[in-house]
Motif scaffolding. Structure first.
Motif, PDB file in Angstrom:
ATOM      1  N   TRP A 175      34.734  33.916  32.190  1.00 41.91           N
ATOM      2  CA  TRP A 175      34.316  33.618  33.562  1.00 41.91           C
ATOM      3  C   TRP A 175      35.460  33.129  34.430  1.00 41.91           C
ATOM      4  O   TRP A 175      35.396  33.218  35.662  1.00 41.91           O
ATOM      5  N   LYS A 178      36.595  36.517  35.626  1.00 38.14           N
ATOM      6  CA  LYS A 178      35.729  37.011  36.705  1.00 38.14           C
ATOM      7  C   LYS A 178      36.001  36.276  38.013  1.00 38.14           C
ATOM      8  O   LYS A 178      35.943  36.875  39.097  1.00 38.14           O
ATOM      9  N   LEU A 179      36.295  34.981  37.918  1.00 34.54           N
ATOM     10  CA  LEU A 179      36.647  34.232  39.125  1.00 34.54           C
ATOM     11  C   LEU A 179      37.874  34.842  39.794  1.00 34.54           C
ATOM     12  O   LEU A 179      37.917  34.984  41.021  1.00 34.54           O
ATOM     13  N   VAL A 196      31.965  31.049  43.837  1.00 38.06           N
ATOM     14  CA  VAL A 196      31.351  30.269  42.758  1.00 38.06           C
ATOM     15  C   VAL A 196      30.045  29.608  43.180  1.00 38.06           C
ATOM     16  O   VAL A 196      29.145  29.430  42.354  1.00 38.06           O
ATOM     17  N   ALA A 277      28.494  39.198  38.599  1.00 35.67           N
ATOM     18  CA  ALA A 277      29.267  37.998  38.913  1.00 35.67           C
ATOM     19  C   ALA A 277      28.481  37.032  39.782  1.00 35.67           C
ATOM     20  O   ALA A 277      28.737  35.827  39.773  1.00 35.67           O
ATOM     21  N   SER A 280      24.751  36.074  37.133  1.00 37.75           N
ATOM     22  CA  SER A 280      25.009  35.289  35.924  1.00 37.75           C
ATOM     23  C   SER A 280      25.712  33.978  36.242  1.00 37.75           C
ATOM     24  O   SER A 280      25.444  32.959  35.606  1.00 37.75           O
ATOM     25  N   ARG A 281      26.608  33.988  37.231  1.00 33.48           N
ATOM     26  CA  ARG A 281      27.271  32.721  37.557  1.00 33.48           C
ATOM     27  C   ARG A 281      26.255  31.701  38.064  1.00 33.48           C
ATOM     28  O   ARG A 281      26.338  30.515  37.731  1.00 33.48           O
ATOM     29  N   ASN A 291      30.433  23.734  38.214  1.00 30.63           N
ATOM     30  CA  ASN A 291      31.299  24.902  38.145  1.00 30.63           C
ATOM     31  C   ASN A 291      32.243  24.804  36.942  1.00 30.63           C
ATOM     32  O   ASN A 291      33.090  23.908  36.888  1.00 30.63           O
ATOM     33  N   SER A 293      34.578  27.093  36.105  1.00 37.45           N
ATOM     34  CA  SER A 293      35.700  28.024  36.259  1.00 37.45           C
ATOM     35  C   SER A 293      36.712  27.482  37.255  1.00 37.45           C
ATOM     36  O   SER A 293      36.364  26.772  38.190  1.00 37.45           O
TER      37      SER A 293
END
Length: 466
Positions: A175, A178-179, A196, A277, A280-281, A291, A293
């Protein structure tokens, strides 16, 4: 594992005595062996029985067992509900293998609970059918991630794992990667869209992102910047069309085709990267309470320099065609305010599982090189951790030339599982090269033709040591 295997051997020895014709032994065996499940799937030539129920946390579980069970069972996340009707289940039943597992309905992104549930589900199965001779955990997507976690956490309960298309860079590393992708896109393509802090209306956020990327794809500048974000985030430059159809792999020297592939990975097909993204986040942050990430300290110019060479060359060509200054965009990214993680959320997220590479049972991975969700570079991180832990002899990794998330045929999956059964029976790895895997799948009546290929993943750019 020694205790469970000893019990299994005793149970099968008792069953053998029961078949020898000794009435007393047969009576004892009948009393000792559990009753099993109830008949199900009446059209199946395997004449299976099924059991189902709920685990202690309310998670459903289900197993399907052929009448001529050979003692092997495959356990998977996401089996309960529809797994009994999947083509892979029919294939395994014909092989004499039982299949079953749980669902993510209760656990969601609570990965550690999902891992422990696999062991509890296996215990329920063995209560009904007796000890398994070989217990393999194998699932796809999050189920692949869970299978790798099972190998690390429950080596005394399971004999092997076959993770398929799992994010084996670990939850935190995956993740963070992905960020990076979404951060670059927000900064250069779609300012103001969520990165985010995903709103409750996830569908609207997803649509806003896909619309913004579609608009950017219409301009040379937008196409160049989409390619840059994909290169930084190690996405495949190959994706499905919006109608779900599969284009051929792009030529490695064709910048426009590579860019189109990267765009499709991000915003095309039935499961676009940017949509996952968002959804799921949002779920992850609800589970871990913040958060988990960050991109503080990340050098995006360095990440570009380490990206896939073909896509990196395409980025430079596309920037030149668009009349953009790549150095200026990289400076923009370097100067952009960064996103910091909530340390408590990181700790809670990593508590789910950090894959350390400490293996005590064999693991065979299957990954698609065009998977936009579980990016293939994560396999490099997993292999490196296993090697550093001194467990390299227990790991084999295989790859398919497939596009989209977990796009394996039933025969390709069956070939991987039977390869692992060969490994367990003999104590030695059979050949796991691409030609060997394709030959094994072809012998199982593969349709389409098997697609295993030789492949070396690039170095994962966001490893998390834990």
């Amino acid at each position: 594992m020694i205790r469970r295997k000893t019990i299994a051997c005793l149970a099968f020895a008792l069953a053998a005595v029961a078949g020898s014709g000794t009435a007393t032994a047969a009576t004892a065996a009948t009393a000792a062996m559990p009753p099993g499940g109830t008949p199900c799937l009446p059209d199946s030539p395997a004449r299976p029985t099924c059991i189902s129920g709920t685990l202690d946390d309310g998670t459903p579980y289900e197993f399907v067992v052929p009448a001529r069970w050979n003692g092997a069972v495959v356990v998977a996340l996401d089996f309960a509900g529809s797994g009994r009707n999947e083509p892979l289940t029919a294939r395994l039943l014909a092989d004499g293998v039982a299949r079953g597992g749980t669902s993510r309905a209760i656990t969601g992104w609570d990965i550690r609970s999902a891992i422990d549930n696999q062991a509890e589900a296996l215990a329920r199965f063995e209560d009904a059918y007796g000890p398994a001779r070989y217990a393999i955990d194998s699932g796809t997507s999050m189920g692949g991630f869970v299978a790798a976690g099972v190998a690390q956490v429950h080596p005394g309960t399971f004999d092997a794992a076959v993770p398929m298309c799992g994010g084996l860079g670990g939850s935190v590393g995956q993740w963070n990667q992905k960020l990076d992708t979404v951060f670059v896109l927000e900064r250069l393509v779609a300012p103001g869209l969520p990165v985010v802090d995903i709103p409750k209306d996830v569908d609207s956020a997803r649509k806003a992102w896909i619309d913004a990327l579609a608009a950017a794809q219409q301009t040379p500048e937008g196409r160049a910047r989409i390619a840059l974000a994909a290169a930084v985030g190690q996405l495949p430059a190959w994706g499905r069309n919006p109608d779900g159809s599969t284009p051929p792999p792009p030529g490695r020297g064709d910048a426009d085709a590579l860019q189109q592939g990267a765009y499709l990975a991000l915003a095309g097909g039935p499961l676009p990267y940017v949509g996952q993204a968002m959804s799921s986040r949002r779920q992850i942050m609800d589970v871990v309470g913040g958060n988990p990430s960050w991109n503080t300290g990340v050098d995006y110019e360095k990440q570009l320099s380490l990206a896939d060479p073909a896509l990196r060359r395409a980025v430079r060509d596309l920037y030149k065609t668009a009349g953009l200054d790549l150095a200026a965009d990289l400076s923009n990214l370097a100067a952009a305010p960064r996103i910091a993680a909530d340390p408590d959320a990181v700790e809670r997220f990593s508590r789910g599982i950090v894959l350390t590479g400490d293996l005590r049972i064999p693991v065979l991975t299957v990954s698609g090189i065009g998977d936009q969700i579980s990016t293939v570079a994560q396999q490099q991180s997993y292999e490196e951790k296993v090697r550093r832990a001194g467990a390299g002899s227990l790991l084999r990794q295989t790859y398919t030339e497939t596009v989209g998330h977990c796009d394996f045929s039933p025969a390709e999956q069956e070939a991987a599982l039977l390869t692992m059964l060969d490994r367990l029976r003999s104590g030695h790895w059979p050949a796991t090269s691409a030609p060997a895997m394709n030959a094994r799948a072809a012998a199982l009546a593969a349709d389409p033709a098997p697609r295993y290929v030789p492949f070396t993943p690039p170095r994962f750019n966001r490893p998390y040591p834990g």
